[in-house]
Design an enzyme around this catalytic site. Structure first.
Site, mmCIF file in Angstrom:
data_model
loop_
_atom_site.group_PDB
_atom_site.id
_atom_site.type_symbol
_atom_site.label_atom_id
_atom_site.label_comp_id
_atom_site.label_asym_id
_atom_site.label_seq_id
_atom_site.Cartn_x
_atom_site.Cartn_y
_atom_site.Cartn_z
ATOM 1 N N GLU A 165 0.847 -1.186 0.000
ATOM 2 C CA GLU A 165 0.000 0.000 0.000
ATOM 3 C C GLU A 165 0.889 1.246 0.000
ATOM 4 O O GLU A 165 1.957 1.266 0.594
ATOM 5 C CB GLU A 165 -0.882 -0.006 1.250
ATOM 6 C CG GLU A 165 -1.813 1.195 1.353
ATOM 7 C CD GLU A 165 -2.608 1.226 2.649
ATOM 8 O OE1 GLU A 165 -3.695 1.827 2.657
ATOM 9 O OE2 GLU A 165 -2.143 0.638 3.658
ATOM 10 N N CYS A 224 -5.102 -3.171 2.735
ATOM 11 C CA CYS A 224 -4.856 -2.957 4.158
ATOM 12 C C CYS A 224 -6.075 -3.186 5.050
ATOM 13 O O CYS A 224 -6.433 -4.317 5.329
ATOM 14 C CB CYS A 224 -4.253 -1.567 4.360
ATOM 15 S SG CYS A 224 -3.357 -1.354 5.931
ATOM 16 N N LYS A 243 -9.644 1.635 -2.350
ATOM 17 C CA LYS A 243 -9.839 1.082 -1.009
ATOM 18 C C LYS A 243 -11.228 1.424 -0.478
ATOM 19 O O LYS A 243 -11.608 2.604 -0.404
ATOM 20 C CB LYS A 243 -8.749 1.635 -0.094
ATOM 21 C CG LYS A 243 -8.726 1.056 1.316
ATOM 22 C CD LYS A 243 -7.554 1.652 2.081
ATOM 23 C CE LYS A 243 -7.416 1.078 3.480
ATOM 24 N NZ LYS A 243 -6.254 1.662 4.180
#
Length: 280
Positions: free
Chosen positions: A43, A158, A117
């Protein structure tokens, strides 16, 4: 083609995209020369900076981002796939916020898939660390899978790791490998990183490939490292520890069908009504 040679880059990304672009391109070149067919990065591979004003002063759109351009050029030059974990980008659709976007890049250098995300990290940690990712980033709205020559890849980033329904949907959509690029904090990484990755592998019957940030960064934060590859039965096949570096691993994708055959839980999922409180 059931066997896949993959590589992970574990980095301590700083705040200068030009430096990171050169480092990523060099890492892709080394790993491709070592035999990697697809390379995974963490990330925020191009810039890790929680100072929003400083970040905004040097943010790029996807079309102009030098890190994305460098990695696309490296993938084409070395005829390999790259799962570029994510970049912070400007996007008109996000208004005054940024997007945290991951990319799948083909061996011709073309962008084959994108993922923004979905789950944003808004947390107050016991040690005093405070994160409000939603203040700077707009959340994504859609899950993403993409076809590779070896099977289908699911993309996450993440904090998505803590939301099993996303992983289950990716597996139901045909993913046999799920990427989890990350910049996990040290407290949450030490407590939860490995157990969550192993749980997502077991629940989905997928290989989980988690390239991670590590060490002390220029913006002052510290990340956990321990980039992992987890097999569909839950075994940790690779743990890169806490040093920045690169690793190469071959996996056998036939293990996906084997694991799902032993515990076919994906096919047993049922919809159900939510619980309602019982009145006394």
């Amino acid at each position: 083609m059931s066997r896949l040679a993959l590589a992970l880059l574990q980095t301590t990304t700083g705040t200068d995209p030009a430096v990171e672009a050169a480092a990523l391109a060099a890492g892709v070149a080394r790993m491709a020369a070592a035999g990697a067919e697809i390379i995974f990065t963490p990330e925020m591979s191009g810039r890790l900076d929680r100072d929003r004003k400083r970040l905004a002063a040097g943010i790029y759109t996807e079309a102009d981002d030098p890190v994305l351009a460098a990695v696309r050029a490296a993938a084409a030059a070395h005829s390999c796939w790259v799962q570029l974990g994510s970049l912070a980008l400007a996007d008109p659709a996000a208004g005054d916020r940024f997007v945290n976007r991951g990319f799948l890049i083909g061996p011709d250098g073309a962008v084959r898939a994108r993922y923004d995300k979905i789950h944003l990290f808004d947390v107050d940690l016991p040690g005093g660390e405070r994160y409000r990712e939603s203040a700077a980033y707009a959340p994504g709205e859609a899950a993403a899978v993409a076809d590779l020559p070896w099977g289908r890849l699911g993309m996450t980033i993440c904090y998505d790791l803590r939301f099993p329904p996303l992983f289950n949907q990716l597996a139901a959509a045909g993913a046999s490998v799920i990427a989890v690029p990350a910049a996990f904090t040290r407290p949450t990484g030490e407590a939860h990183w490995e157990v969550l990755l192993r749980a997502r592998a077991i629940e989905t019957g997928c290989f989980i490939v988690a390239a991670a940030q590590t060490g002390r960064h220029a913006d002052g934060r510290a990340t956990w490292g321990h980039s992992l590859v987890v097999a569909p039965w839950g075994e940790v096949l690779l743990d890169m520890g806490e040093e920045a570096g690169e690793a190469l691993l071959e996996i056998d994708l036939e293990r996906v069908a084997q694991a799902r055959g032993r515990v076919p839980s994906l096919g047993h999922a049922r919809s159900f009504a939510p619980p309602r409180p019982v009145l006394s």
